[in-house]
Scaffold this motif. Structure first.
Motif, mmCIF file in Angstrom:
data_model
loop_
_atom_site.group_PDB
_atom_site.id
_atom_site.type_symbol
_atom_site.label_atom_id
_atom_site.label_comp_id
_atom_site.label_asym_id
_atom_site.label_seq_id
_atom_site.Cartn_x
_atom_site.Cartn_y
_atom_site.Cartn_z
ATOM 1 N N GLY A 75 -12.486 5.549 -2.433
ATOM 2 C CA GLY A 75 -12.175 5.284 -1.080
ATOM 3 C C GLY A 75 -11.316 3.875 -0.800
ATOM 4 O O GLY A 75 -10.999 3.455 0.285
ATOM 5 N N THR A 76 -11.023 3.284 -1.894
ATOM 6 C CA THR A 76 -10.044 1.945 -1.709
ATOM 7 C C THR A 76 -8.664 2.556 -1.747
ATOM 8 O O THR A 76 -8.169 3.821 -2.141
ATOM 9 C CB THR A 76 -10.127 1.074 -3.122
ATOM 10 O OG1 THR A 76 -9.929 1.993 -4.288
ATOM 11 C CG2 THR A 76 -11.686 0.709 -3.219
ATOM 12 N N ARG A 77 -7.879 1.669 -1.365
ATOM 13 C CA ARG A 77 -6.459 2.173 -1.078
ATOM 14 C C ARG A 77 -5.458 1.826 -2.453
ATOM 15 O O ARG A 77 -5.872 0.804 -3.163
ATOM 16 C CB ARG A 77 -5.611 1.127 -0.001
ATOM 17 C CG ARG A 77 -6.407 1.307 1.185
ATOM 18 C CD ARG A 77 -5.275 0.592 2.280
ATOM 19 N NE ARG A 77 -5.753 0.712 3.728
ATOM 20 C CZ ARG A 77 -5.351 1.766 4.551
ATOM 21 N NH1 ARG A 77 -4.656 2.572 4.228
ATOM 22 N NH2 ARG A 77 -6.093 1.931 5.669
ATOM 23 N N ALA A 78 -4.534 2.628 -2.650
ATOM 24 C CA ALA A 78 -3.785 2.677 -3.868
ATOM 25 C C ALA A 78 -2.614 1.686 -3.698
ATOM 26 O O ALA A 78 -2.111 1.696 -2.461
ATOM 27 C CB ALA A 78 -3.064 4.076 -4.217
ATOM 28 N N THR A 79 -2.341 0.504 -4.351
ATOM 29 C CA THR A 79 -1.428 -0.549 -3.879
ATOM 30 C C THR A 79 -0.616 -0.607 -5.145
ATOM 31 O O THR A 79 -0.915 -0.082 -6.358
ATOM 32 C CB THR A 79 -1.903 -1.940 -3.758
ATOM 33 O OG1 THR A 79 -2.807 -2.306 -4.905
ATOM 34 C CG2 THR A 79 -2.785 -1.689 -2.471
ATOM 35 N N THR A 104 0.837 -1.150 0.017
ATOM 36 C CA THR A 104 -0.067 -0.047 0.039
ATOM 37 C C THR A 104 0.812 1.198 -0.053
ATOM 38 O O THR A 104 2.026 1.163 0.597
ATOM 39 C CB THR A 104 -1.077 -0.277 1.086
ATOM 40 O OG1 THR A 104 -0.192 0.233 2.356
ATOM 41 C CG2 THR A 104 -1.712 -1.136 1.251
ATOM 42 N N THR A 105 0.255 2.281 -0.807
ATOM 43 C CA THR A 105 1.182 3.617 -0.731
ATOM 44 C C THR A 105 0.814 4.400 0.330
ATOM 45 O O THR A 105 1.339 5.629 0.567
ATOM 46 C CB THR A 105 0.968 4.134 -2.085
ATOM 47 O OG1 THR A 105 -0.352 4.358 -2.183
ATOM 48 C CG2 THR A 105 1.279 3.158 -3.320
ATOM 49 N N GLY A 106 -0.251 4.305 0.868
ATOM 50 C CA GLY A 106 -0.689 5.194 2.073
ATOM 51 C C GLY A 106 -1.779 6.182 1.560
ATOM 52 O O GLY A 106 -2.570 6.553 2.279
ATOM 53 N N THR A 107 -2.065 6.061 0.271
ATOM 54 C CA THR A 107 -3.022 7.302 -0.235
ATOM 55 C C THR A 107 -4.302 6.228 -0.532
ATOM 56 O O THR A 107 -4.408 5.037 -0.605
ATOM 57 C CB THR A 107 -2.477 7.855 -1.443
ATOM 58 O OG1 THR A 107 -1.965 6.861 -2.622
ATOM 59 C CG2 THR A 107 -1.369 8.521 -1.299
ATOM 60 N N ARG A 108 -5.286 6.889 -1.024
ATOM 61 C CA ARG A 108 -6.771 6.270 -1.447
ATOM 62 C C ARG A 108 -7.140 6.755 -2.667
ATOM 63 O O ARG A 108 -6.913 8.130 -2.940
ATOM 64 C CB ARG A 108 -7.562 6.534 -0.120
ATOM 65 C CG ARG A 108 -7.288 5.854 0.928
ATOM 66 C CD ARG A 108 -8.488 5.896 2.002
ATOM 67 N NE ARG A 108 -8.072 5.365 3.320
ATOM 68 C CZ ARG A 108 -8.447 3.934 3.624
ATOM 69 N NH1 ARG A 108 -9.274 3.225 2.811
ATOM 70 N NH2 ARG A 108 -8.293 3.648 4.662
ATOM 71 N N HIS A 109 -7.798 6.143 -3.247
ATOM 72 C CA HIS A 109 -8.436 6.329 -4.513
ATOM 73 C C HIS A 109 -9.683 7.308 -4.236
ATOM 74 O O HIS A 109 -10.100 7.172 -3.028
ATOM 75 C CB HIS A 109 -8.871 5.295 -5.515
ATOM 76 C CG HIS A 109 -7.665 4.462 -6.037
ATOM 77 N ND1 HIS A 109 -6.993 4.924 -6.922
ATOM 78 C CD2 HIS A 109 -7.313 3.215 -5.722
ATOM 79 C CE1 HIS A 109 -5.907 4.131 -7.235
ATOM 80 N NE2 HIS A 109 -6.221 2.997 -6.190
#
Length: 59
Positions: A31-35, A23-28
Motif C-alpha cells: 500500500g505504500t507509494r512507489a517513489t 511519486t510515480t503514481g503506483t503503489r507497492h
C-alpha cells in the motif's frame, strides 16, 4: 564580540534541497507509494557549490 559562522555556498539551482522524492503514481503491494529519488545535476546531491575560482582551477 560574537563569532561569525562561515558562510556555506548553497547551490543556486536547487537552493540547498539537493534531493527530491517523486511519486510515480503506483503503489507497492503493501500500500505504500512507489517513489524515485532524484539528485540535483548541478551539485550532484550535495546542496553546496564550490566558489567559482576553485571550480575554474580544477580543485
Amino acid at each position: 564580540m560574537p563569532e561569525s559562522t562561515p558562510h556555506t555556498r548553497v547551490c543556486r539551482d536547487c537552493d540547498g534541497f539537493a534531493t527530491a522524492a517523486i511519486t510515480t503514481g503506483t503503489r507497492h503491494p503493501d500500500g505504500t507509494r512507489a517513489t524515485l529519488r532524484v539528485a540535483c545535476p548541478a551539485c550532484k546531491g550535495t546542496g553546496r557549490t564550490l566558489p567559482a575560482a576553485l571550480a575554474r582551477a580544477g580543485k
